[in-house]
Design a protein around this motif. Structure first.
Motif, PDB file in Angstrom:
ATOM      1  N   ASP A  43      -1.056   0.728 -14.178  1.00 15.18           N
ATOM      2  CA  ASP A  43       0.079  -0.430 -14.994  1.00 15.18           C
ATOM      3  C   ASP A  43       1.490   0.163 -15.574  1.00 15.18           C
ATOM      4  N   ILE A  46       1.968   3.435 -13.916  1.00  8.37           N
ATOM      5  CA  ILE A  46       3.690   3.450 -13.264  1.00  8.37           C
ATOM      6  C   ILE A  46       4.716   2.996 -14.064  1.00  8.37           C
ATOM      7  N   LYS A  50       7.978   5.223 -12.732  1.00  6.09           N
ATOM      8  CA  LYS A  50       9.392   4.972 -12.281  1.00  6.09           C
ATOM      9  C   LYS A  50      10.244   4.933 -13.303  1.00  6.09           C
ATOM     10  N   ARG A 111       1.797   9.435   0.398  1.00  4.05           N
ATOM     11  CA  ARG A 111       1.712   7.909   0.102  1.00  4.05           C
ATOM     12  C   ARG A 111       2.943   7.516  -0.072  1.00  4.05           C
ATOM     13  N   GLU A 112       3.578   6.677   0.049  1.00  4.06           N
ATOM     14  CA  GLU A 112       5.097   6.425  -0.334  1.00  4.06           C
ATOM     15  C   GLU A 112       4.657   5.109  -1.077  1.00  4.06           C
ATOM     16  N   ASP A 113       3.836   4.890  -1.803  1.00  2.00           N
ATOM     17  CA  ASP A 113       4.118   3.876  -2.679  1.00  2.00           C
ATOM     18  C   ASP A 113       2.887   4.405  -3.730  1.00  2.00           C
ATOM     19  N   TRP A 114       2.706   3.544  -4.960  1.00  2.00           N
ATOM     20  CA  TRP A 114       1.389   4.217  -5.681  1.00  2.00           C
ATOM     21  C   TRP A 114       0.541   3.818  -4.922  1.00  2.00           C
ATOM     22  N   ARG A 115      -0.208   4.683  -5.494  1.00  2.00           N
ATOM     23  CA  ARG A 115      -1.790   4.493  -5.484  1.00  2.00           C
ATOM     24  C   ARG A 115      -3.053   5.254  -6.991  1.00  2.00           C
ATOM     25  N   ARG A 132       2.678   9.296  -6.372  1.00  3.80           N
ATOM     26  CA  ARG A 132       3.760   9.059  -5.187  1.00  3.80           C
ATOM     27  C   ARG A 132       4.221  10.134  -4.567  1.00  3.80           C
ATOM     28  N   ARG A 133       4.471  10.208  -3.482  1.00  5.36           N
ATOM     29  CA  ARG A 133       6.164  10.874  -2.541  1.00  5.36           C
ATOM     30  C   ARG A 133       6.998   9.871  -2.560  1.00  5.36           C
ATOM     31  N   ILE A 134       8.390  10.990  -3.596  1.00  4.20           N
ATOM     32  CA  ILE A 134       9.540  10.226  -3.695  1.00  4.20           C
ATOM     33  C   ILE A 134      10.595  11.459  -3.338  1.00  4.20           C
TER      34      ILE A 134
END
Length: 470
Positions: A43, A46, A50, A111-115, A132-134
């Motif tokens: 967390d 992440i 962000k 992936r398009e979300d956090w892993r 994550r891919r942004i």
């Protein structure tokens, strides 16, 4: 040893079950703790990701650029263990902490979300990485955002947690074992109570186990009471048969007495040798009948009951009262002393028969004094019958006990047939010994090994004094 003890069986089962439960609990707590700290670190990564994603853009050459970076100083220290990296097909950008290293790219990074996952990283260390891919604005392709931290501190925290948890659970295991011991002891206490009650029941066939037992033990107590009732019935029948035998022998004994009278007349007529032979045959017949009667009486006396101090003293006083009315007892002084805690495993009527024979014998050979006393030595009840008569020598006493027949065969006087006395003592697991009394005469010592049971109500000292002097 465990097979022979119900307590040890229960404690061993409790120890194994508690140990297995604590091992499972420790394993589960370790897994939850590791998951918790990993999730907390993920967390945190992440949140930094962000922040980077908020200022992410792509330059004219298609390389990613991070206008906003986390404020943690470790991202600027080479090999600090905290890293970030931005990657596209045109190029990449990373934190100063990576120096000349790069974070590894693994399959599944699209992936398009956090892993979050673990993988080997730079500087020979294992990493916990989130990615994550942004797709930034006006960008032709997405940017792979990766943040990682060394998981060594995580493993160290887990090891420390496991060590402290193992110590705590070990102490808890010992505490629960003590609690299990207390529980087993309290659970088995009714059985200890039953054992003490059975000891009382063993000494008194009329006794029964009282009620109020737990439901699990109540069937056992009922079965024991049923067995005791059957034993009491068998004992009653045996005593009745012994009484019937004694009654049936009256006629043959009367016939023997008539034959003895005929022998006297034959001896007066001059047939001395024939009369002596007939007397010997009659004596042998009488001895055989008395021996069998004594054995039957003693067999019925086995486990017949208990006699307490007050009852014993009362029986002795009654015997003495009868002897004092005879010419033999008028000149004697009787000294009786029974301690309150005394109890012997012999029924009252059998003890009266046994003591009556011994006290009568002492009175027959005493000069002035007869003493009857009792005592308790640890778990042994003892009775002494003494007189101040001529007594028996050591060799005579040993000879009498070796033959176990009659006292008068070993010395003058003291005519006491030992058949009933010895059989009664053997039937009640007692011992008899002859010796020299402090009064100067014969001392007869009777002893029984007894198990102490809760004291029954006894007469007060005043009532015992009234009984003795009535």
């Amino acid at each position: 040893m465990i097979r022979d003890s119900l307590r040890l069986r229960l404690l061993a089962a409790a120890a194994v079950a508690i140990f297995a439960a604590l091992v499972l609990a420790g394993t589960g707590m370790s897994w939850f703790f590791e998951r918790h700290i990993e999730q907390r670190e993920a967390d945190a990564l992440i949140r930094d990701g962000k922040l980077i994603a908020g200022g992410l853009r792509v330059d004219a050459a298609g390389r990613p650029v991070a206008d906003a970076q986390p404020g943690d100083d470790r991202y600027g220290e080479a090999g600090s263990g905290l890293y970030w990296q931005l990657t596209t097909s045109k190029g990449s950008a990373h934190s100063d902490s990576l120096w000349d290293q790069n974070l590894p790219l693994q399959p599944g990074s699209d992936r398009e979300d956090w892993r979050a996952r673990h993988l080997p990283g730079p500087f020979g260390k294992s990493l916990l990485m989130v990615e994550r891919r942004i797709l930034p604005e006006q960008a032709a392709e997405p940017v792979l955002v990766q943040l990682a931290t060394d998981d060594g501190p995580l493993h160290a925290a887990r090891r420390e947690f496991n060590r402290e948890t193992a110590l705590s659970l070990g102490l808890l295991w010992l505490f629960l074992l003590i609690a299990a011991y207390v529980q087993v002891t309290l659970g088995l206490r009714p059985l200890t109570t039953v054992r003490r009650q059975i000891a009382t029941l063993r000494g008194n066939p009329a006794a029964r186990l009282p009620g109020g037992h737990p439901r699990e033990i109540a069937p056992l107590a009922e079965a024991i009471n049923a067995l005791a009732q059957a034993r009491e019935a068998d004992l009653g029948r045996a005593r009745k048969r012994a009484g019937d035998l004694a009654h049936s022998l009256k006629t043959p004994l009367a016939a023997l007495a008539a034959l003895a009278a005929q022998n006297r007349r034959a001896r007066e007529a001059g047939a001395v040798e024939a009369a002596d032979g007939q007397d010997r045959a009659l004596a042998a017949m009488r001895a055989a009948l008395e021996t069998e009667l004594a054995r039957s009486r003693a067999a019925a006396a086995r486990d017949a009951g208990h006699s307490l101090a007050a009852d014993i003293e009362t029986q002795i006083e009654n015997i003495i009262a009868v002897i004092e009315r005879t010419e033999l007892g008028e000149r004697l002084i009787f000294d009786v002393h029974m301690p309150d805690e005394l109890h012997v495993p012999v029924a009252s009527e059998d003890l009266t028969e046994l003591l009556g024979a011994l006290i009568e014998n002492a009175a027959r050979h005493a000069r002035v004094r007869v003493r009857v006393r009792g005592g308790m030595a640890e778990e042994e009840s003892q009775l002494w019958i003494e007189d101040d008569g001529p007594g028996l020598g050591r060799e005579s006493s040993e000879a009498v006990m070796a033959r176990g027949s009659r006292l008068d065969e070993a010395g003058p006087g003291h005519g006491l047939g030992l058949a009933i006395v010895s059989d009664l003592m053997q039937a009640t697991d007692g011992t008899i010994a002859l010796g020299r009394s402090e009064l100067g005469g014969l001392e007869v010592r009777l002893a029984w090994l007894v198990e102490r049971s809760p004291a029954a109500p006894r007469k007060s000292a005043f009532l015992r004094w009234m009984t003795r002097h009535r």
